[in-house]
Design an enzyme around this catalytic site. Structure first.
Site, PDB file in Angstrom:
ATOM      1  N   THR A   1       0.866  -1.177   0.000  1.00  0.00           N
ATOM      2  CA  THR A   1       0.000   0.000   0.000  1.00  0.00           C
ATOM      3  C   THR A   1       0.899   1.222   0.000  1.00  0.00           C
ATOM      4  OG1 THR A   1      -1.710  -1.188   1.190  1.00  0.00           O
ATOM      5  CG2 THR A   1      -1.823   1.203   1.252  1.00  0.00           C
TER       6      THR A   1
ATOM      7  N   LYS B   1      -6.962   1.133  -3.684  1.00  0.00           N
ATOM      8  CA  LYS B   1      -6.586   0.542  -2.398  1.00  0.00           C
ATOM      9  C   LYS B   1      -6.621   1.597  -1.282  1.00  0.00           C
ATOM     10  CE  LYS B   1      -4.671  -1.699   0.980  1.00  0.00           C
ATOM     11  NZ  LYS B   1      -5.543  -2.494   1.859  1.00  0.00           N
TER      12      LYS B   1
ATOM     13  N   LYS C   1      -0.259   6.592   8.006  1.00  0.00           N
ATOM     14  CA  LYS C   1       0.414   6.700   6.709  1.00  0.00           C
ATOM     15  C   LYS C   1      -0.610   6.653   5.577  1.00  0.00           C
ATOM     16  CE  LYS C   1       1.339   3.159   4.513  1.00  0.00           C
ATOM     17  NZ  LYS C   1       1.668   1.841   3.975  1.00  0.00           N
TER      18      LYS C   1
END
Lengths: 294, 294, 294, 294
Positions: free
Chosen positions: B94, B170, B239
């Site tokens: 990711t 995603k 993040k």
């Protein structure tokens, strides 16, 4: 058991119809009489006053907001005045925690029973007896009306002895649904502006982690940008965000997502969207992003 | 078909293990060598350099963040330098949309293939081959690696010819999951302070409209107030919110819910919660409400 | 004392002009040479390379963003490469805390001095020497350049020995100004939709509690709905909100107002407002309220 | 001209005192009688009922909230019942737009005059006649009471013929002040966590762009972290945010900053801060950032 039903809007009509079809002795009342006809055709008796409909063991109300319920229940010639001691008022409307608490108190003083039984589900679920019922009130009263709740819903969740807690749960549930709408609106705006087809994206989501009707149905409305006719109108959604925030204020609970939803609904209504389905809130992120014109 | 796998963290270890068990010729590489052992026990070959693991037709990477992937792929003696023309780098991490676009470009210049194939699912799903794979890249490359994706996941969603769009999808998905966490946190804080049992409330939600593992699992963690050990650590969630917001900034898409989530994660980390499961964000509403001490 | 100045935009031109008028030996450099002419007319020497302008005791930079400053300072044939040991680079640009820290480190390694001295004030204040200077760096270096700062500004605030802290203060100041813009935008939208004249309202505010140019000037732009030409363009404001939020993320400081401003700027830019004065953000509340069309 | 004054809290006591000192024939009334004494000492007559204080040409009210004003004005034996036709009720309380409109209507039906004249300024300004008066109502009525307003305030701003618009302006002003508190709280938390002294920072701000008492005074309270005794208590601030948001909802004006402030006040009160000065909201950003313990 004699039953009465007040409020034959989209939701109430389906619910009353279920009771009728189940063979209950049912009187129905509605402010505008033209909505009585379909119920009469199914065997219900038309009441022309609240007093008439209150000649029953259990009286349901399903009304649009606090003002309507307050008038019908607490107003002159209202339910409080006419319901017999021992009879039960089952309030299914999505109303404020405060009004529900006030009704609980007022009915108790008159030896009348009071159950809050707000519902989850849209008009088609009401007509099919597939609602989820959230009930609060004295256990013995709930037991008494359980057969009726079983006709209206696929399942009853009993929350508490205090009626108003069912309303709090109902409002929190509408808040959660609204967060789904907003979340999908934001996510779709993002991926679409990034070049991903929004229908394909929705299919991905609802075939994987978000595989429930809630995401599928609201997602489809947002992806289709088709918000009419309203299953649940934006002005009702706005009202519910107000009631959630009022409950949260009373309890001193900051709710940042709810505040954002409040502003979303106000914006939608400031631009004439009162009558749209509340999922139209899910189009605002795309407008902010300049994907569709405001 | 020779395969390689770089990055044997919680997710990568399970994924590599799946390939191994399926009988593929697999080399594995990890920065800290102690994580190689379980894979070797299953028949994988230990690579001591990235060069070694790149002697393959398909090399997977599953790394923690942009910095790690960037070093492994673009750094000296990285994948770019060692992968054969025609071989394919499948990036499952990711990471940012920007880095994925940069890698796509860099690999193309070297006649190497590049697929972005980020995944949805937690470590147990990775180990069981039950991930959802979101793949983007040239159709002929995806076709070539489809058998491998079928071993890793229960289903592959093909998004676009541009690898970075899979990363956008995603990231948007992680954003949606985070909105579920926050929504549940707010709703539970509200009803709990109003006197409703939060476990009972969660049961009501997940037995009715919110009947999916996503709501059940995260809801249970929030209701239990039990956030250790982390399936997905808060600092990784933070993040991802950063990467979603960075993508949204690049595309000029305002995302109010994402901004609130950003601040939630920062608050959690400012109070030492980096290592908790990211669902700990769902406890902050209760802290703001004074239900639990901060 | 020989001085150099790199970056002759709206702000830099006025500042360089002040130094020139004060009689300093000044070389000026700008990427597009046509902006050199007015300075040459005032006695400055035109430099055609960064190397040339670096043949000085003190070199100022006033550039649009991190990328520009990074190229000019750290790029090939940049300031780092050409500045003499002991000479001082005074960075007046509004840039990230991270870049300022990086420059401090890089200059120190070359025995070059580095001062961050970002400024508050718009182009007219720059031309008039009425800026507020926020300076950070080694005290002895600040002492050395104080006479120059006195020519540029009406007052210097010394913040710290660490240059990047001046940048943090500068960014936080721009955040505060942006909150004034947004606050006024919201308040004016509210009272105007309620039937109060917005100019009269602004007069009330700025004749009573909010009696400073900041509220008067931005308030007038918002009330007049006149955002061109830009004194400070929206895309620069957006950049600054990004840098504030980046600094806040690094320090783990949730900033809810800053997040709202971020989205406001993104919305403005998504609708083509990059070139408008950043006070155009103050018109968005009126658009949300349906007072003016979006 | 006979005058009356109802409500001798921190603000009302100072205002009534001004009228007394100016030589007006003044009756005073307060729910709890012990606050009458200082006024009697200055020559005011103590009224023991609202009826008594209403035997006047002009009656001022300065009460804590809608409930109090509503009882005093509309309740049994209230102002409506006792004021003579042609006499004027001047409402200085910070109350809802809706209540003010209701009072305007009710007084008109009784041929009584009604002016809304809410004020800006804290108790010391009230005592010194330095308030800013925001007045709305029929021009001829305002003209009649102007001499009294001149004794109470340093300046009167006349907003509209509709009394409730003065209340909207007043509420919007309190919203603006609250945004200053929150903005300063966020900016100080950011720079302090970045290593800058917060008092020095405040001095920089208020010596440059933010050079007004509003920023100086609230900034000092936030920097000192000293919120007692309250000049204006947090629960009153919370009430005002509620009233601003209620007005905004009625007018369909989304106000994102106001929503954030709402949650800030709720959080403060959820943690026992009701009695603190409302500037304590400015400490919450530092708590979120982990600078001070919550």
């Amino acid at each position: 058991m004699k039953t009465g039903f007040i409020g034959l809007g989209k939701m109430g009509a389906g619910m009353a119809s279920r009771l009728c079809q189940a063979g209950y002795d049912l009187s129905v009342y509605n402010r505008s009489a033209e909505r009585l006809q379909p119920l009469i055709a199914q065997g219900a008796k038309a009441a022309t006053t609240i007093a008439e409909v209150c000649d029953a063991d259990v009286v349901f109300t399903m009304l649009a907001n606090d003002t309507a319920l307050s008038e019908v229940a607490l107003g002159p010639s209202g339910i409080l005045e006419h319901l017999k001691p021992g009879a039960i008022h089952v309030s299914c409307s999505t109303v404020s925690v405060a009004l529900s608490a006030q009704l609980a108190h007022a009915h108790a003083e008159k030896q009348q029973g009071f159950i809050a039984a707000p519902v989850f589900g849209r008009p088609d679920a009401a007509a099919a007896g597939k609602l989820f019922m959230v009930a609060s009130g004295k256990p013995e009263l709930i037991t008494k009306i359980q057969p009726l709740l079983d006709i209206l819903g696929q399942r009853t969740f009993i929350v508490s002895d205090d009626p108003e807690k069912a309303n709090l749960v109902k409002l929190s549930g509408n808040f959660l649904i609204a967060t789904v709408i907003e979340s999908l609106g934001e996510a779709m705006a993002l991926v679409e502006k990034g070049g991903v087809d929004r229908h394909q994206y929705l299919d991905l989501l609802t075939s994987s982690l978000f595989n429930i009707p809630l995401y599928k149905n609201y997602g489809a409305m947002i992806a289709d940008r088709h918000f009419e006719p309203a299953g649940f109108a934006a002005h009702l959604g706005q009202k519910d965000m107000r009631l959630v925030l009022a409950a949260a204020e009373e309890l001193k609970v900051p709710l940042p997502f709810a505040s954002i939803l409040r502003d979303r609904f106000l914006k939608l209504m400031a631009h004439g969207g009162d009558h749209l389905d509340w999922s139209a809130v899910g189009s605002l992120a795309a407008k902010d992003a300049g994907i569709i014109s405001s």
